[in-house]
Design a protein around this motif. Structure first.
Motif, short mmCIF file in Angstrom:
data_model
loop_
_atom_site.label_atom_id
_atom_site.label_comp_id
_atom_site.label_asym_id
_atom_site.label_seq_id
_atom_site.Cartn_x
_atom_site.Cartn_y
_atom_site.Cartn_z
N ALA A 73 0.82 -1.21 0.00
CA ALA A 73 0.00 0.00 0.00
C ALA A 73 0.85 1.25 0.00
CB ALA A 73 -0.94 -0.02 1.20
N LYS A 74 2.01 1.16 0.63
CA LYS A 74 2.91 2.32 0.71
C LYS A 74 4.04 2.22 -0.31
CE LYS A 74 2.12 3.07 5.64
NZ LYS A 74 2.78 3.17 6.98
N SER A 75 4.08 1.13 -1.08
CA SER A 75 5.16 0.91 -2.04
C SER A 75 6.52 1.00 -1.36
CB SER A 75 5.08 1.91 -3.20
OG SER A 75 3.93 1.68 -3.97
N MET A 76 6.62 0.33 -0.23
CA MET A 76 7.85 0.35 0.55
C MET A 76 8.37 -1.07 0.76
SD MET A 76 8.52 3.53 1.34
CE MET A 76 9.66 3.37 2.72
N VAL A 77 9.67 -1.20 0.76
CA VAL A 77 10.33 -2.44 1.13
C VAL A 77 11.29 -2.12 2.27
CG1 VAL A 77 11.84 -4.31 0.39
CG2 VAL A 77 10.13 -3.38 -1.17
N TYR A 78 11.35 -3.00 3.24
CA TYR A 78 12.16 -2.74 4.43
C TYR A 78 13.19 -3.85 4.64
CZ TYR A 78 8.09 0.22 5.30
OH TYR A 78 7.09 1.14 5.19
N LEU A 79 14.24 -3.48 5.33
CA LEU A 79 15.21 -4.47 5.79
C LEU A 79 15.48 -4.18 7.26
CD1 LEU A 79 16.98 -6.87 4.84
CD2 LEU A 79 18.87 -5.22 4.66
N GLN A 80 14.90 -5.01 8.12
CA GLN A 80 15.15 -4.91 9.55
C GLN A 80 16.43 -5.67 9.87
OE1 GLN A 80 13.42 -3.27 12.12
NE2 GLN A 80 15.20 -3.88 13.32
N MET A 81 17.38 -4.98 10.45
CA MET A 81 18.68 -5.59 10.73
C MET A 81 18.90 -5.59 12.23
SD MET A 81 20.94 -3.84 7.69
CE MET A 81 20.88 -2.23 8.44
N ASP A 82 18.98 -6.77 12.80
CA ASP A 82 19.20 -6.94 14.24
C ASP A 82 20.53 -7.63 14.48
OD1 ASP A 82 15.73 -7.79 14.35
OD2 ASP A 82 16.63 -5.85 14.88
N SER A 83 20.99 -7.54 15.71
CA SER A 83 22.25 -8.19 16.10
C SER A 83 23.36 -7.85 15.12
CB SER A 83 22.06 -9.71 16.17
OG SER A 83 21.05 -10.05 17.07
N LEU A 84 23.48 -6.59 14.83
CA LEU A 84 24.45 -6.15 13.82
C LEU A 84 25.88 -6.40 14.27
CD1 LEU A 84 22.62 -2.93 12.68
CD2 LEU A 84 23.41 -4.74 11.16
N LYS A 85 26.70 -6.71 13.29
CA LYS A 85 28.12 -7.00 13.51
C LYS A 85 28.97 -6.01 12.71
CE LYS A 85 27.00 -11.95 13.64
NZ LYS A 85 27.29 -13.27 13.02
N PRO A 86 30.19 -5.79 13.12
CA PRO A 86 31.06 -4.88 12.35
C PRO A 86 31.18 -5.30 10.88
CG PRO A 86 32.01 -5.28 14.49
CD PRO A 86 30.82 -6.20 14.38
N GLU A 87 31.14 -6.58 10.61
CA GLU A 87 31.25 -7.04 9.23
C GLU A 87 30.01 -6.75 8.40
OE1 GLU A 87 31.80 -8.82 12.03
OE2 GLU A 87 31.15 -10.92 11.78
N ASP A 88 28.96 -6.23 9.02
CA ASP A 88 27.78 -5.79 8.27
C ASP A 88 27.97 -4.38 7.70
OD1 ASP A 88 25.77 -7.37 10.78
OD2 ASP A 88 26.20 -8.13 8.76
N THR A 89 29.05 -3.74 8.07
CA THR A 89 29.32 -2.39 7.57
C THR A 89 29.44 -2.39 6.05
OG1 THR A 89 30.40 -1.68 9.61
CG2 THR A 89 30.99 -0.49 7.59
N ALA A 90 28.65 -1.56 5.39
CA ALA A 90 28.63 -1.52 3.93
C ALA A 90 27.64 -0.47 3.46
CB ALA A 90 28.23 -2.88 3.36
N LEU A 91 27.70 -0.20 2.17
CA LEU A 91 26.63 0.54 1.50
C LEU A 91 25.56 -0.47 1.13
CD1 LEU A 91 28.31 3.03 -0.99
CD2 LEU A 91 26.56 3.60 0.68
N TYR A 92 24.33 -0.17 1.51
CA TYR A 92 23.22 -1.07 1.24
C TYR A 92 22.37 -0.49 0.11
CZ TYR A 92 24.23 -4.01 5.24
OH TYR A 92 24.84 -4.89 6.12
N TYR A 93 22.04 -1.35 -0.84
CA TYR A 93 21.27 -0.96 -2.01
C TYR A 93 19.99 -1.78 -2.10
CZ TYR A 93 25.70 1.05 -3.69
OH TYR A 93 26.86 1.77 -3.84
N CYS A 94 18.90 -1.14 -2.50
CA CYS A 94 17.71 -1.90 -2.86
C CYS A 94 17.65 -2.01 -4.37
CB CYS A 94 16.44 -1.29 -2.29
SG CYS A 94 16.09 0.40 -2.80
N ALA A 95 17.08 -3.10 -4.84
CA ALA A 95 17.02 -3.39 -6.26
C ALA A 95 15.68 -4.02 -6.61
CB ALA A 95 18.16 -4.32 -6.65
N ALA A 96 15.33 -3.93 -7.88
CA ALA A 96 14.05 -4.49 -8.33
C ALA A 96 14.19 -5.09 -9.71
CB ALA A 96 12.97 -3.40 -8.35
N ASP A 97 13.40 -6.11 -9.94
CA ASP A 97 13.32 -6.70 -11.28
C ASP A 97 11.94 -7.32 -11.44
OD1 ASP A 97 15.47 -7.21 -13.53
OD2 ASP A 97 14.07 -8.90 -13.51
#
Length: 124
Positions: A73-97
């Motif tokens: 309804a809101k045309s939104m996609v989410y990524l809930q990230m829990d228990s984050l670790k230093p190795e999760d450090t990055a640029l995060y991109y959303c993509a569609a096909d």
């Protein structure tokens, strides 16, 4: 479809962040949506995807910690990230096909549309 990612920031290890991806241009239900990430000096890698049916897939490195979801309804996609670790450090991109095949969902080259990256930094 135009994609706009947001929600990145600095968080301590063990903390949580929720990324958002706003999609415009076409009905979200037509699209297979993915999240990828790219750490400095490394290639862009698959994080998670959500298919038209609502079925979700995750890379082994985030399974059990991250959750992808969508709000049509809101045309939104989410990524809930829990228990984050230093190795999760990055640029995060959303993509569609719109016509992805299952076996190619983890390849960045399979997605036609990309948002700009949002930076997630996890401190130790």
């Amino acid at each position: 479809v135009q994609l706009q990612a947001s929600g990145g920031g600095l968080v301590q290890a063990g903390g949580s962040l929720k990324l958002s991806c706003a999609a415009s241009g076409r009905t979200l239900s037509r699209w297979i949506m993915g999240w990828f990430r790219q750490a400095p000096g490394k290639e862009r890698v698959f994080v998670a995807s959500i298919w038209r049916s609502g079925t979700t897939y995750y890379s082994d490195s985030v399974k059990g910690r991250f959750t992808i979801s969508r709000d049509g309804a809101k045309s939104m996609v989410y990524l809930q990230m829990d228990s984050l670790k230093p190795e999760d450090t990055a640029l995060y991109y959303c993509a569609a096909d719109s016509d992805l095949i299952f076996s190619s969902q983890s390849r960045a080259s399979s997605y036609d549309y990309w948002g700009q990256g949002t930076l997630v930094t996890v401190s130790s």
